[in-house]
Enzyme design. Structure first.
Site, PDB file in Angstrom:
ATOM      1  N   CYS A   1      25.397  42.640  21.051  1.00  6.24           N
ATOM      2  CA  CYS A   1      25.625  43.726  20.095  1.00  6.24           C
ATOM      3  C   CYS A   1      24.467  44.721  20.142  1.00  6.24           C
ATOM      4  CB  CYS A   1      25.773  43.142  18.695  1.00  6.24           C
ATOM      5  SG  CYS A   1      25.978  44.390  17.434  1.00  6.24           S
TER       6      CYS A   1
ATOM      7  N   CYS B   1      22.780  44.720  16.398  1.00  6.90           N
ATOM      8  CA  CYS B   1      21.962  43.626  15.859  1.00  6.90           C
ATOM      9  C   CYS B   1      21.524  42.607  16.910  1.00  6.90           C
ATOM     10  CB  CYS B   1      22.717  42.917  14.733  1.00  6.90           C
ATOM     11  SG  CYS B   1      24.064  41.885  15.323  1.00  6.90           S
TER      12      CYS B   1
ATOM     13  N   CYS C   1      31.365  41.940  16.790  1.00 13.44           N
ATOM     14  CA  CYS C   1      30.125  41.199  16.558  1.00 13.44           C
ATOM     15  C   CYS C   1      30.324  40.287  15.353  1.00 13.44           C
ATOM     16  CB  CYS C   1      28.975  42.169  16.295  1.00 13.44           C
ATOM     17  SG  CYS C   1      27.472  41.337  15.751  1.00 13.44           S
TER      18      CYS C   1
ATOM     19  N   CYS D   1      27.267  41.350  12.460  1.00 17.61           N
ATOM     20  CA  CYS D   1      27.214  42.611  11.702  1.00 17.61           C
ATOM     21  C   CYS D   1      28.561  43.320  11.632  1.00 17.61           C
ATOM     22  CB  CYS D   1      26.158  43.550  12.267  1.00 17.61           C
ATOM     23  SG  CYS D   1      26.629  44.344  13.807  1.00 17.61           S
TER      24      CYS D   1
ATOM     25  N   ASP E   1      51.431  50.858  64.611  1.00 20.85           N
ATOM     26  CA  ASP E   1      50.736  51.476  65.744  1.00 20.85           C
ATOM     27  C   ASP E   1      49.254  51.642  65.408  1.00 20.85           C
ATOM     28  OD1 ASP E   1      49.795  52.980  67.795  1.00 20.85           O
ATOM     29  OD2 ASP E   1      51.067  54.734  67.382  1.00 20.85           O
TER      30      ASP E   1
END
Ligand SMILES: [Zn+2]
Length: 473
Positions: free
Chosen positions: A218, A221, A240, A243, A366
């Site tokens: 994060c 934090c 997260c 936070c 080819d």
């Protein structure tokens, strides 16, 4: 006072004139001459870039980020062109302030008065603060922040902070990747108007976190992020647990993605088809289209332009295997092979070159086209060729071609098996290895390389300044 004004005008015109002459002279001498003319002009008249930028009637747009800025910028250029607008655009590889100055001089007339609609500027992340000191862009587009093997001192975090500080307090809008956790905090921390683009769920998402090793923490934090899904590398749906930081809301959302292998999808209500391949290019398209929408360009123009913009030198992917950079490139035809080989020539490192030639229907039965390509580049002294490995169903043919191109026999190896051939290309001594292959060998080659990368984890401490050329993103 009048004398001072005259002096200023005189220096400006001299700077433009000298810059233009040096650009022409550099071309005659056979190099692109992208930085030097601008550097010289800035010495004659330091305000040259600021002055020429005043000729931009609509907007200055700056594109930065770790990956995809060249492709994204080319796509935006395609849209602006389709919309009949004039613009100045710096070339890939000339994205320092001197190269940008060169681009402005090139687009200018001698009096420095030519009006243009847009300036479309691609620049390295570290260069953004410097650029913002001289220019006032309307929009800064950031594609992504990827950590690479060079980021051992947390330079990326430092760069992110530099950019954040440079934009704060400016009259600028940000266009950001909502799926990149390293830029989720930009809006809150800068207070600037921020547009976000990204992807809704797709069928190509990866749900296994082992696939991604970067950007997992994060930015607010420092806690480890939880991903519901990854779209590509560290880009995905994250939050997260500590936070609550999570993907910002997207104003431009990609969905219904199909890669067959070219890209088809929807951005908000608009259907887009592109000849590009790969999820990372789908991101580049969303970024370019979002920008065009902000510029108020019509859906028809955007769709038409995206359909027309073609990948330049085939696709290209980088791997790191046991500390050696390995680059995978698709070559479909003589033009693609020529472009790839001339790109190799720009890389001064000693290298192994592997070419897998297949002759399935999708490759073209080819294979005589290999005689139309300038394979002679392989024997150019400046290429630094250490070993050449001919592989795939027609390994013998490509090896014979290399022999006739002047590659010494002792450097040529024929190994029909892709796996053993790639192994040789990686193991034999060189600074790096280039894996070129035709279409039906691509997916197998990529799989082999991904597996090798996983099973030979790189300790990166010695990987100091070995940067790959950046012309092909
Ligand atoms: Zn957090």
């Amino acid at each position: 006072m009048i004398g001072a004004i005259h002096m200023r005008a005189f220096r400006k015109i001299t700077a433009i004139l000298v810059g233009k002459l040096v650009i022409i002279f550099s071309r005659i001498m056979g190099n692109q001459g992208t930085d030097f003319p601008g550097r010289l002009a800035r010495r004659i008249y330091p305000a040259i870039l600021q002055d020429l930028a005043m000729n931009i009637e609509k907007d200055i747009i700056v594109v930065t980020g770790t990956n995809g800025k060249t492709t994204t910028t080319n796509m935006i250029a395609g849209i602006i062109k389709e919309n009949q607008n004039s613009y100045v655009h710096n070339r890939a590889g000339a994205n320092m302030i001197t190269g940008i100055t060169t681009a402005f001089i090139q687009a200018s007339n001698l009096s420095g008065q030519r009006r243009l609609d847009y300036a479309l500027l691609e620049t390295d992340e570290a260069n953004v603060p410097l650029l913002l000191r001289e220019l006032n862009p309307r929009i800064l587009l950031i594609t992504n922040f990827f950590r690479d093997q060079l980021d051992r001192y947390g330079e990326l975090d430092h760069t992110i902070n530099l950019i954040k500080d440079a934009v704060t307090g400016k009259d600028i809008e940000l266009l950001l990747n909502a799926d990149d956790p390293l830029m989720s905090h930009f809006q809150d921390q800068t207070g600037l108007h921020s547009w976000y683009y990204g992807f809704n769920d797709t069928n190509y998402d990866i749900l296994d976190p082992a696939e991604s090793r970067e950007g997992r923490f994060c930015i607010v934090c420092g806690e480890e992020l939880i991903y519901d899904r990854y779209h590509y590398a560290q880009l995905g749906n994250y939050h997260c647990p500590k936070c609550g930081n999570h993907n910002p809301a997207k104003q431009f959302a990609g969905g219904d993605l199909t890669m067959d292998p070219t890209i088809h999808f929807q951005i908000n209500e608009m259907f887009i088809t592109s000849p590009y391949q790969g999820f990372y290019n789908a991101y580049n398209i969303v970024a370019a289209v979002s920008l065009a929408k902000i510029l108020d360009i019509s859906d028809e123009i955007i769709r038409e332009a995206i359909l027309k913009v073609e990948p330049r030198a085939g696709r290209m992917e980088r791997f790191m295997i046991a500390r050696k950079p390995v680059v995978l490139i698709l070559v479909k035809n003589p033009t693609g092979l020529n472009q790839s080989l001339s790109m190799l020539l720009q890389d001064p490192a000693e290298k192994n070159v592997f070419i897998a030639l297949n002759d399935n229907a999708a490759d073209g039965r080819d294979i005589s086209w290999i005689w139309d390509a300038e394979v002679e580049v392989l024997s150019n002294e400046n290429l630094g060729l250490q070993s050449f490995i001919g592989s795939g169903q027609r390994s013998g043919d490509i090896a014979v071609r290399a022999k006739y191109a002047g590659v010494p026999l002792e450097k040529i190896i024929i190994e029909p098996s892709l796996k053993y051939g790639i192994q040789l290309a990686v193991d034999r001594p060189s600074d790096r290895s280039y894996i070129l292959c035709t279409y039906t060998a691509l997916f197998e080659c990529r799989k082999i390389l991904s597996e090798m990368q996983k099973s030979a984890p790189h300790s990166l401490m010695e990987e100091s300044n070995k940067r790959l050329p950046d012309s092909q993103e």
